[in-house]
Structure formats: structure tokens, C-alpha cells
Design a protein around this motif. Structure first.
Motif, PDB file in Angstrom:
ATOM      1  N   ASP A 163      11.328  -1.143 -14.890  1.00 28.51           N
ATOM      2  CA  ASP A 163      10.708  -1.478 -15.787  1.00 28.51           C
ATOM      3  C   ASP A 163       9.867  -2.598 -15.728  1.00 28.51           C
ATOM      4  O   ASP A 163       8.850  -3.390 -16.592  1.00 28.51           O
ATOM      5  CB  ASP A 163      11.238  -1.772 -16.930  1.00 28.51           C
ATOM      6  N   GLN A 164      10.390  -3.884 -15.602  1.00 31.00           N
ATOM      7  CA  GLN A 164       9.694  -5.311 -14.547  1.00 31.00           C
ATOM      8  C   GLN A 164       9.070  -4.424 -13.935  1.00 31.00           C
ATOM      9  O   GLN A 164       8.450  -5.820 -13.196  1.00 31.00           O
ATOM     10  CB  GLN A 164      10.663  -5.908 -14.669  1.00 31.00           C
ATOM     11  N   ALA A 165       8.618  -3.594 -13.078  1.00 32.31           N
ATOM     12  CA  ALA A 165       7.563  -3.765 -12.192  1.00 32.31           C
ATOM     13  C   ALA A 165       5.997  -4.260 -12.233  1.00 32.31           C
ATOM     14  O   ALA A 165       5.704  -4.040 -13.515  1.00 32.31           O
ATOM     15  CB  ALA A 165       7.563  -2.544 -11.860  1.00 32.31           C
ATOM     16  N   THR A 166       6.130  -5.279 -11.465  1.00 32.54           N
ATOM     17  CA  THR A 166       4.057  -5.487 -11.814  1.00 32.54           C
ATOM     18  C   THR A 166       3.152  -3.873 -11.391  1.00 32.54           C
ATOM     19  O   THR A 166       3.311  -3.306 -10.490  1.00 32.54           O
ATOM     20  CB  THR A 166       3.983  -6.912 -10.945  1.00 32.54           C
ATOM     21  N   MET A 167       1.992  -4.756 -11.477  1.00 33.77           N
ATOM     22  CA  MET A 167       0.758  -3.441 -11.749  1.00 33.77           C
ATOM     23  C   MET A 167       0.556  -3.889 -10.166  1.00 33.77           C
ATOM     24  O   MET A 167       0.367  -4.734  -9.681  1.00 33.77           O
ATOM     25  CB  MET A 167      -0.464  -3.839 -12.837  1.00 33.77           C
ATOM     26  N   GLN A 168       0.235  -2.595  -9.514  1.00 34.22           N
ATOM     27  CA  GLN A 168       0.146  -1.949  -8.070  1.00 34.22           C
ATOM     28  C   GLN A 168      -0.922  -1.137  -8.479  1.00 34.22           C
ATOM     29  O   GLN A 168      -0.687  -0.490  -9.114  1.00 34.22           O
ATOM     30  CB  GLN A 168       1.104  -2.364  -7.412  1.00 34.22           C
ATOM     31  N   GLN A 169      -1.985  -0.894  -7.648  1.00 30.53           N
ATOM     32  CA  GLN A 169      -2.316  -0.222  -7.527  1.00 30.53           C
ATOM     33  C   GLN A 169      -2.254   0.551  -5.553  1.00 30.53           C
ATOM     34  O   GLN A 169      -2.495   0.119  -5.146  1.00 30.53           O
ATOM     35  CB  GLN A 169      -3.985   0.422  -7.648  1.00 30.53           C
ATOM     36  N   PHE A 170      -2.735   1.839  -5.610  1.00 29.62           N
ATOM     37  CA  PHE A 170      -2.037   2.676  -3.947  1.00 29.62           C
ATOM     38  C   PHE A 170      -2.839   3.925  -4.411  1.00 29.62           C
ATOM     39  O   PHE A 170      -4.111   4.631  -5.073  1.00 29.62           O
ATOM     40  CB  PHE A 170      -1.290   3.385  -3.845  1.00 29.62           C
ATOM     41  N   GLU A 171      -3.314   3.817  -2.853  1.00 27.88           N
ATOM     42  CA  GLU A 171      -3.996   4.925  -2.477  1.00 27.88           C
ATOM     43  C   GLU A 171      -3.048   6.320  -2.229  1.00 27.88           C
ATOM     44  O   GLU A 171      -2.392   6.332  -1.345  1.00 27.88           O
ATOM     45  CB  GLU A 171      -5.009   4.763  -1.036  1.00 27.88           C
ATOM     46  N   LEU A 172      -4.015   7.826  -2.657  1.00 28.68           N
ATOM     47  CA  LEU A 172      -3.521   8.672  -2.512  1.00 28.68           C
ATOM     48  C   LEU A 172      -3.827   9.116  -0.673  1.00 28.68           C
ATOM     49  O   LEU A 172      -4.566   9.513  -0.716  1.00 28.68           O
ATOM     50  CB  LEU A 172      -3.694   9.946  -3.435  1.00 28.68           C
ATOM     51  N   ILE A 173      -2.759  10.034  -0.064  1.00 33.29           N
ATOM     52  CA  ILE A 173      -2.372  10.313   1.157  1.00 33.29           C
ATOM     53  C   ILE A 173      -2.635  11.015   1.462  1.00 33.29           C
ATOM     54  O   ILE A 173      -3.661  12.165   1.636  1.00 33.29           O
ATOM     55  CB  ILE A 173      -1.774   8.834   1.938  1.00 33.29           C
ATOM     56  N   GLU A 174      -1.861  12.288   0.669  1.00 33.89           N
ATOM     57  CA  GLU A 174      -1.435  13.396   0.621  1.00 33.89           C
ATOM     58  C   GLU A 174      -1.065  14.470  -0.488  1.00 33.89           C
ATOM     59  O   GLU A 174      -0.566  13.441  -1.283  1.00 33.89           O
ATOM     60  CB  GLU A 174      -0.692  13.729   1.760  1.00 33.89           C
ATOM     61  N   VAL A 175      -1.198  15.624  -0.571  1.00 31.91           N
ATOM     62  CA  VAL A 175      -0.664  16.998  -2.088  1.00 31.91           C
ATOM     63  C   VAL A 175       0.040  17.881  -1.116  1.00 31.91           C
ATOM     64  O   VAL A 175      -0.935  17.932  -0.217  1.00 31.91           O
ATOM     65  CB  VAL A 175      -1.748  16.467  -2.745  1.00 31.91           C
ATOM     66  N   ARG A 176       0.755  18.858  -1.338  1.00 31.97           N
ATOM     67  CA  ARG A 176       1.168  19.542  -1.352  1.00 31.97           C
ATOM     68  C   ARG A 176       2.521  20.106  -2.151  1.00 31.97           C
ATOM     69  O   ARG A 176       2.693  18.921  -3.122  1.00 31.97           O
ATOM     70  CB  ARG A 176       2.664  19.466   0.395  1.00 31.97           C
ATOM     71  N   TYR A 187       1.883   8.375  -1.567  1.00 32.73           N
ATOM     72  CA  TYR A 187       1.004   6.902  -1.586  1.00 32.73           C
ATOM     73  C   TYR A 187       0.826   5.533  -0.595  1.00 32.73           C
ATOM     74  O   TYR A 187       2.099   5.966  -0.616  1.00 32.73           O
ATOM     75  CB  TYR A 187       1.061   6.276  -2.907  1.00 32.73           C
ATOM     76  N   GLY A 188       0.035   5.576  -0.175  1.00 29.62           N
ATOM     77  CA  GLY A 188       0.266   3.998   0.408  1.00 29.62           C
ATOM     78  C   GLY A 188      -0.454   2.976  -0.144  1.00 29.62           C
ATOM     79  O   GLY A 188      -1.055   3.024  -1.627  1.00 29.62           O
ATOM     80  N   LYS A 189      -0.124   1.727   0.917  1.00 31.64           N
ATOM     81  CA  LYS A 189      -0.720   0.140   0.095  1.00 31.64           C
ATOM     82  C   LYS A 189      -2.604   1.132  -0.110  1.00 31.64           C
ATOM     83  O   LYS A 189      -2.580   1.100   1.393  1.00 31.64           O
ATOM     84  CB  LYS A 189      -0.079  -0.815   1.003  1.00 31.64           C
ATOM     85  N   LEU A 190      -3.140   0.017  -1.442  1.00 27.14           N
ATOM     86  CA  LEU A 190      -4.373  -0.066  -1.243  1.00 27.14           C
ATOM     87  C   LEU A 190      -5.046  -1.167   0.234  1.00 27.14           C
ATOM     88  O   LEU A 190      -4.674  -1.966   0.399  1.00 27.14           O
ATOM     89  CB  LEU A 190      -4.806  -0.603  -2.070  1.00 27.14           C
ATOM     90  N   LYS A 191      -6.094  -1.138   0.766  1.00 28.86           N
ATOM     91  CA  LYS A 191      -6.107  -1.325   2.242  1.00 28.86           C
ATOM     92  C   LYS A 191      -7.332  -2.541   1.908  1.00 28.86           C
ATOM     93  O   LYS A 191      -7.844  -2.412   1.145  1.00 28.86           O
ATOM     94  CB  LYS A 191      -6.661  -0.823   3.049  1.00 28.86           C
TER      95      LYS A 191
END
Length: 191
Positions: A163-176, A187-191
Motif C-alpha cells: 500500500d505504501q508503494a510510491t508512484m511509478q509508471q511503466f511501459e507495456l512490453i508485451e501482452v499475451r 511491463y518495464g521501467k520507462l526509459k
């Protein structure tokens, strides 16, 4: 630098186990329906050379995987042959049946994994081991999240993300999408 990948099975309501700590929401998938995700998992295992486990996950895995064959589970031989590190301050040895023993790492797991990431080699995967996963999240050491989203509600239980996780955004790499209704999300770290 090699990547640290966390791969977890998670319910639609965001839990990695139910209120009793059980994993039935994803372990009830049948082998025939799961054969396509198994083939993808086998390909994934070719990209890693180290499996990271906490003590509790090691104890769950060692009861099944060292005795499994590739006829039973497509990934068994590859998983069993891949190097394993168990992070624990309470066990001394981590046997793996007839396969090479897992190495036990004591002390500061976060610092040990930070060092491992800087070494040459293929990627590493962390399965289960939620306390360790959350400690690594806090230190921003996760490069990719592989989420196996299951078509089930647990109605409560342990969460992957604290619950105490900080705000982060990720990029979608793949969906299956699989016949079982499971959706694989990478999902990977935004570059």
C-alpha cells in the motif's frame, strides 16, 4: 547490465494469495489448457541464468520441481538445471534433489542482488518471495514485471504491491492471452 525480472501470478483483485495464504486461484489450471503458456515460459527460461527465491518459496518449490520431469511439466528440466539462489538467514543448505544444490545467500539480500545485477550474465528472475520482491521494489531494482493475471477473485489476501508503494509508471512490453483466461502482461521501467 543484466535485468532483474519479477514474475508473479496475481488475481483480478490484485492478490498473490488468498486470505488463508493459498494459491488455488491459479494452481487449478489444467495442463492441456496451459500448454501454450508453458511453451512461452520455456522460451523465457532461455533468457535467464539465475532463479532467485526467498526461503518460503524455495520450500514450496523444492517439494515439487526437483522431482518433476519434462513429460509432466514442459519447463521442468530447464528450470531444474538453471542456477538458483535462496535468500535466507535461517537455512544453511538448499538441496534440489538430483540437480545442483541452490546457493544460500545470507545477510542483506537487496545489496547482494544489487551486486548480482552488475555482473555479466543473462537476466535473473524472482518468483514468489513477496517480502523480498517488495524490498527490491522499494529500492527500485526491478527492471521488468511479468504479471500472469488470472481470471479469479480471491476476496482478499496478500498483495504484490504494498500500500505504501510510491508512484511509478511503466511501459507495456508485451501482452499475451491464453485459453485458460490468463493474460500475461510484461511491463518495464520507462526509459
Amino acid at each position: 547490465m543484466r535485468k532483474l525480472i519479477i514474475e508473479e501470478w496475481i488475481s483480478l483483485d490484485g492478490h498473490i494469495s488468498d486470505k488463508e495464504g493459498q494459491l488455488d486461484f491459479f494452481t487449478t489450471l489444467t495442463a492441456e489448457e496451459n500448454k501454450y503458456s508453458d511453451a512461452d515460459q520455456l522460451k523465457f527460461l532461455e533468457t535467464i541464468d539465475t532463479i532467485l527465491l526467498g526461503r518460503k518459496t524455495y520450500e514450496l518449490f523444492v517439494d515439487f520441481w526437483p522431482n518433476a520431469t519434462s513429460e509432466q511439466e514442459v519447463i521442468a528440466d530447464k528450470l531444474n538445471a538453471t542456477g538458483k539462489l535462496v535468500f535466507s538467514n535461517t537455512i544453511e543448505k538448499a538441496p534440489w534433489g538430483k540437480w545442483p544444490e541452490a546457493e544460500v545467500i545470507k545477510g542483506d539480500a537487496v545489496e547482494a542482488i544489487r551486486k548480482l545485477k552488475s555482473l555479466p550474465g543473462k537476466n535473473m528472475v524472482l518468483w514468489g518471495s513477496i517480502s523480498l520482491a517488495q524490498a527490491l521494489m522499494k529500492e527500485n531494482l526491478i527492471d521488468e514485471y511479468h504479471i500472469q493475471l488470472c481470471p479469479a477473485l480471491t476476496g482478499g489476501g496478500r498483495k504484490l504491491f504494498p500500500d505504501q508503494a510510491t508512484m511509478q509508471q511503466f511501459e507495456l512490453i508485451e501482452v499475451r492471452q491464453y485459453l485458460t483466461g490468463v493474460v500475461f502482461l510484461s511491463y518495464g521501467k520507462l526509459k
